[in-house]
Write a protein that holds these residues in place. Structure first.
Motif, mmCIF file in Angstrom:
data_model
loop_
_atom_site.group_PDB
_atom_site.id
_atom_site.type_symbol
_atom_site.label_atom_id
_atom_site.label_comp_id
_atom_site.label_asym_id
_atom_site.label_seq_id
_atom_site.Cartn_x
_atom_site.Cartn_y
_atom_site.Cartn_z
ATOM 1 N N ALA A 120 58.120 2.437 34.186
ATOM 2 C CA ALA A 120 57.803 1.655 32.992
ATOM 3 C C ALA A 120 56.611 2.243 32.252
ATOM 4 N N SER A 121 55.601 2.666 32.994
ATOM 5 C CA SER A 121 54.434 3.288 32.364
ATOM 6 C C SER A 121 54.816 4.606 31.702
ATOM 7 N N THR A 122 55.683 5.364 32.356
ATOM 8 C CA THR A 122 56.143 6.626 31.779
ATOM 9 C C THR A 122 56.879 6.394 30.467
ATOM 10 N N GLU A 123 57.754 5.405 30.458
ATOM 11 C CA GLU A 123 58.496 5.100 29.237
ATOM 12 C C GLU A 123 57.560 4.661 28.115
ATOM 13 N N SER A 124 56.582 3.834 28.461
ATOM 14 C CA SER A 124 55.626 3.383 27.450
ATOM 15 C C SER A 124 54.824 4.545 26.887
ATOM 16 N N GLU A 125 54.378 5.455 27.748
ATOM 17 C CA GLU A 125 53.601 6.603 27.283
ATOM 18 C C GLU A 125 54.426 7.480 26.342
ATOM 19 N N HIS A 126 55.687 7.658 26.643
ATOM 20 C CA HIS A 126 56.531 8.501 25.794
ATOM 21 C C HIS A 126 56.806 7.838 24.445
ATOM 22 N N TYR A 127 56.999 6.524 24.437
ATOM 23 C CA TYR A 127 57.221 5.844 23.160
ATOM 24 C C TYR A 127 55.959 5.860 22.295
ATOM 25 N N LEU A 128 54.809 5.721 22.921
ATOM 26 C CA LEU A 128 53.564 5.819 22.161
ATOM 27 C C LEU A 128 53.375 7.226 21.611
ATOM 28 N N ALA A 129 53.753 8.228 22.389
ATOM 29 C CA ALA A 129 53.690 9.604 21.891
ATOM 30 C C ALA A 129 54.663 9.812 20.732
ATOM 31 N N MET A 130 55.812 9.162 20.792
ATOM 32 C CA MET A 130 56.778 9.254 19.698
ATOM 33 C C MET A 130 56.223 8.621 18.424
ATOM 34 N N GLU A 131 55.577 7.463 18.545
ATOM 35 C CA GLU A 131 54.974 6.827 17.372
ATOM 36 C C GLU A 131 53.870 7.696 16.781
ATOM 37 N N ALA A 132 53.057 8.297 17.644
ATOM 38 C CA ALA A 132 52.009 9.192 17.145
ATOM 39 C C ALA A 132 52.618 10.408 16.453
ATOM 40 N N ALA A 170 56.499 20.061 18.213
ATOM 41 C CA ALA A 170 55.476 20.749 19.011
ATOM 42 C C ALA A 170 54.320 19.810 19.342
ATOM 43 N N TYR A 171 53.956 18.954 18.389
ATOM 44 C CA TYR A 171 52.893 17.976 18.640
ATOM 45 C C TYR A 171 53.300 17.007 19.749
ATOM 46 N N TYR A 172 54.556 16.586 19.725
ATOM 47 C CA TYR A 172 55.052 15.678 20.770
ATOM 48 C C TYR A 172 55.083 16.370 22.133
ATOM 49 N N ASN A 173 55.467 17.635 22.159
ATOM 50 C CA ASN A 173 55.573 18.343 23.437
ATOM 51 C C ASN A 173 54.207 18.571 24.084
ATOM 52 N N ARG A 174 53.199 18.873 23.269
ATOM 53 C CA ARG A 174 51.892 19.168 23.857
ATOM 54 C C ARG A 174 51.019 17.930 24.029
ATOM 55 N N LYS A 175 51.473 16.784 23.552
ATOM 56 C CA LYS A 175 50.685 15.561 23.729
ATOM 57 C C LYS A 175 50.767 15.116 25.186
ATOM 58 N N PRO A 176 49.637 14.820 25.835
ATOM 59 C CA PRO A 176 49.681 14.403 27.251
ATOM 60 C C PRO A 176 50.453 13.104 27.417
ATOM 61 N N LYS A 177 51.361 13.109 28.392
ATOM 62 C CA LYS A 177 52.189 11.938 28.668
ATOM 63 C C LYS A 177 52.379 11.816 30.170
ATOM 64 N N MET A 178 52.402 10.599 30.645
ATOM 65 C CA MET A 178 52.699 10.371 32.052
ATOM 66 C C MET A 178 54.171 10.691 32.311
ATOM 67 N N GLY A 179 54.430 11.502 33.316
ATOM 68 C CA GLY A 179 55.800 11.892 33.618
ATOM 69 C C GLY A 179 56.349 12.933 32.667
ATOM 70 N N ASP A 180 55.473 13.752 32.089
ATOM 71 C CA ASP A 180 55.920 14.772 31.139
ATOM 72 C C ASP A 180 56.785 15.801 31.849
ATOM 73 N N GLY A 181 57.886 16.191 31.204
ATOM 74 C CA GLY A 181 58.805 17.153 31.785
ATOM 75 C C GLY A 181 59.979 16.539 32.504
ATOM 76 N N GLU A 182 59.990 15.214 32.660
ATOM 77 C CA GLU A 182 61.105 14.563 33.320
ATOM 78 C C GLU A 182 62.218 14.274 32.308
ATOM 79 N N MET A 183 63.250 13.583 32.765
ATOM 80 C CA MET A 183 64.396 13.309 31.907
ATOM 81 C C MET A 183 64.015 12.450 30.708
ATOM 82 N N ILE A 184 63.061 11.537 30.894
ATOM 83 C CA ILE A 184 62.660 10.652 29.809
ATOM 84 C C ILE A 184 62.067 11.435 28.646
ATOM 85 N N THR A 185 61.459 12.588 28.930
ATOM 86 C CA THR A 185 60.868 13.399 27.860
ATOM 87 C C THR A 185 61.937 13.899 26.900
ATOM 88 N N GLY A 186 63.050 14.376 27.436
ATOM 89 C CA GLY A 186 64.135 14.847 26.580
ATOM 90 C C GLY A 186 64.807 13.723 25.821
#
Length: 322
Positions: A120-132, A170-186
């Motif tokens: 859940a935290s990973t999903e939240s971090e990725h959605y916040l990165a998407m909004e940014a 590129a900004y989304y890829n280099r932004k720090p995220k919990m669980g970066d590189g997992e399936m949720i990132t794609g």
């Protein structure tokens, strides 16, 4: 014996144990600093009671004494540090986003697992990165001049969009995220690309409306057709030109269609502007006051008329006797 008992476990229990072992193995990389506090056993009445609701009254005395010392220690000003996740300070928006996802996940399971909280935290971090990233895309498009009233050629707008899209990904890829590189990132990256495409369509429509020819083309055509049809009808009526009856009827219908098309264009172009102006106009309050005042007068008048009608009926029922 242990192997036999392991075989008697259900598949869900085995998977539950494996997930907990995986979380314990990787728990060190989830936190920069770790502090531990060993508390005594609260007692079997707490640990084995399914109806335990969090009240510490039935717990052991030693456990309650240690809790009294433990809670003030973690709430002391020295321990209240700025929390960070993936190297970034935790903000209120990120915290509430995580809490919202955590709560939704916890409500779905009777016995939540640490892995579920992590996902859940990973999903939240990725959605916040998407909004940014979307805010970054809008900033890039505005910096390129998409917010001005000047028309931008479609090819140039497409080039600006492609460049801003590449920078945003590129900004989304280099932004720090919990669980970066997992399936949720794609998965979130695909949603980000879809959101960027939808936003580009909005920029494209706004840019097309800036082109003067596209704005006046419909009313200009309607005006030309209307004037030609009126000229044909006037020539036929005044006798200046011999026009067949079919041509006269066609001109009449075309003039009517051109008028309808003009009013439809006027409605699409200026009705939203008029509505926006009316929503923020000071005359709106005056108009509502007048309308409500007229309604009040009508209600009072209707009350008087009804009362008069009731008195007349009562007078007739009593045969005119007082």
């Amino acid at each position: 014996d242990s192997f036999t008992s392991f075989q008697l476990m259900s598949w869900n229990e085995i998977q539950y144990i494996q997930e907990h072992v995986e979380v314990r193995k990787n728990i060190e990389k989830y936190f920069n600093q770790k502090y531990c506090c060993c508390l005594p056993d609260p007692g079997r009445i707490v640990s084995e009671n399914k109806d335990f609701n969090g009240v510490l009254k039935p717990a052991n005395t030693s456990f309650k004494n240690e809790i009294k010392n433990f809670v003030p220690s973690i709430m002391s000003p020295d321990r209240l540090l700025v929390r960070k996740i993936d190297g970034e300070s935790m903000t209120v928006s990120r915290l509430f986003g995580n809490l919202r996802l955590w709560t939704s996940r916890l409500n779905k399971l009777n016995h939540p697992e640490p892995r579920t909280i992590y996902l859940a935290s990973t999903e939240s971090e990725h959605y916040l990165a998407m909004e940014a990233a979307m805010r970054f895309y809008n900033t890039q498009m505005i910096a390129a001049g998409c917010h001005t009233m000047d028309y931008m050629p479609a090819t140039r707008l497409l080039g600006v969009h492609e460049e801003a899209k590449d920078k945003t990904i590129a900004y989304y890829n280099r932004k720090p995220k919990m669980g970066d590189g997992e399936m949720i990132t794609g998965i979130i990256r695909e949603k980000l690309e879809l959101a960027i495409s939808k936003r580009y369509i909005e920029y494209f429509e706004q840019n097309r409306n800036k082109r003067l020819w596209d704005v006046i083309r419909v009313p200009l055509y309607c005006m030309i057709i209307f004037l030609l049809c009126i000229s044909v009808q006037y020539s036929h009526v005044s006798g200046l030109l011999e026009v067949p009856y079919v041509t006269y009827n066609t001109a009449w219908w075309l003039s009517l269609v051109s008028i309808v098309m003009f009013f439809l264009w006027f409605k699409e172009m200026f009705l939203p502007i008029a509505r926006g102006w009316w929503e923020h106009s000071p005359f709106r309050i005056l108009w509502y006051f007048i309308v409500n005042f007229v309604r009040s007068i009508r209600l009072v008048w209707a009350g008087f008329v009804m009362l008069q009608h009731i008195l007349v009926v009562l007078y007739k029922l009593t045969s005119g006797r007082p």
